[in-house]
Each structure stands twice: as C-alpha cells, then as structure tokens.
Design an enzyme around this catalytic site. Sequence first.
Site, PDB file in Angstrom:
ATOM      1  N   HIS A  56       0.853  -1.189   0.000  1.00 18.28           N
ATOM      2  CA  HIS A  56       0.000   0.000   0.000  1.00 18.28           C
ATOM      3  C   HIS A  56       0.887   1.237   0.000  1.00 18.28           C
ATOM      4  CE1 HIS A  56      -3.885  -1.934   1.808  1.00 18.28           C
ATOM      5  NE2 HIS A  56      -3.362  -2.662   0.829  1.00 18.28           N
ATOM      6  N   GLU A  58       1.066   3.821   1.942  1.00 15.51           N
ATOM      7  CA  GLU A  58       1.655   4.159   3.241  1.00 15.51           C
ATOM      8  C   GLU A  58       2.863   3.280   3.555  1.00 15.51           C
ATOM      9  OE1 GLU A  58      -2.911   4.379   3.937  1.00 15.51           O
ATOM     10  OE2 GLU A  58      -1.525   3.340   2.594  1.00 15.51           O
ATOM     11  N   CYS A  86      -5.843   1.930   6.181  1.00 16.22           N
ATOM     12  CA  CYS A  86      -6.529   0.704   6.566  1.00 16.22           C
ATOM     13  C   CYS A  86      -5.894   0.176   7.861  1.00 16.22           C
ATOM     14  CB  CYS A  86      -6.412  -0.326   5.450  1.00 16.22           C
ATOM     15  SG  CYS A  86      -4.750  -1.016   5.255  1.00 16.22           S
ATOM     16  N   CYS A  89      -2.106  -0.724   7.495  1.00 13.36           N
ATOM     17  CA  CYS A  89      -1.243   0.452   7.423  1.00 13.36           C
ATOM     18  C   CYS A  89      -1.204   1.183   8.759  1.00 13.36           C
ATOM     19  CB  CYS A  89      -1.713   1.381   6.306  1.00 13.36           C
ATOM     20  SG  CYS A  89      -1.450   0.650   4.667  1.00 13.36           S
TER      21      CYS A  89
END
Length: 154
Positions: A56, A58, A86, A89
């Site tokens: 992701h 992040e 999420c 993360c």
Amino acid sequence: MRRIGTGDTFMQHALELAQRAEAQGEVPVGAVVVLDNEIIGEGWNQPIGRHDPSAHAEIMALRDAGERMKNYRLPETTLYVTLEPCPMCAGAIVHARVGKVIFGASDPRTGAAGSVFDLLPSDRRFNHLTEAEGGLLAEESAALLRQFFRARRG
C-alpha cells in the site's frame, strides 16, 4: 530528500503519486513521509504490480523513509496520504512511531482513523499514539478514486 513546502503542498505531492499508481493500473493512493518540512519518503499503491498485498502507499512511503533515515522508527514525522489508512497500514504507522497522519478522503469500508476502526489515534492500548486528521484535499482525493473505479466498471 527534498524540501517542497507544507500542508497542501505535501498532500498535492501525494495526489501526484496517486496518479502514478493509477497510470500503473493500481488503486490511486499516494503517500509521503515528512520530517522538518522535508519529504523523506514517498510511495504509491503497488500491490498488483509487485504481487505484494502489503504494498500500500503508506507502507511503501514508510519503507522509503526508513531506508533513507537508516531507521525503522520515524518519530516526529508526519505521513500525508490521500486515503484514510486501513488497519494494516495503521499498524505499520504505529510501529514506525509516526507522530501524525493527515489524510485526504475517508474510507467508509476499511478506514482505521475513525471511519470504521479507531486505531489512529484513539486506541490507547498501543504503546505509541499517532495523531490523525482527515479532510485535507479530501474532494480531490475522493474524485480521483471515484474516477478510477468508474473507469474500471466501464
């Protein structure tokens, strides 16, 4: 590392990274890690291309910052990301000791900064608390995501 400004400027750079993700066929999310008004890490969604469910935006930005700083701890940093983190993360953000997260659009399906889960900042069971603030360039962030998913649905 390069100095580019503050606030809106950092989120604008994250939006540019989100567009890079979109150009690669990924969900358009971008992130930057900032320390002392300087970008020390950047990332965009890449799970499809990297065959890595953890890639992701992040996580990629935290990895980049960690490598540049030669430390997996990133205290006193701010993470700017175009979409609310999420739970995965959020966990990485807490473990990295990020000081603050500023996100654009809320995520009503998996958001972990208040939309669905309260991992950032209110879960006091963690040994580190990360502040979180949403809504910076939220409409631009949400529009990019809406446009992407409309195009995918045909």
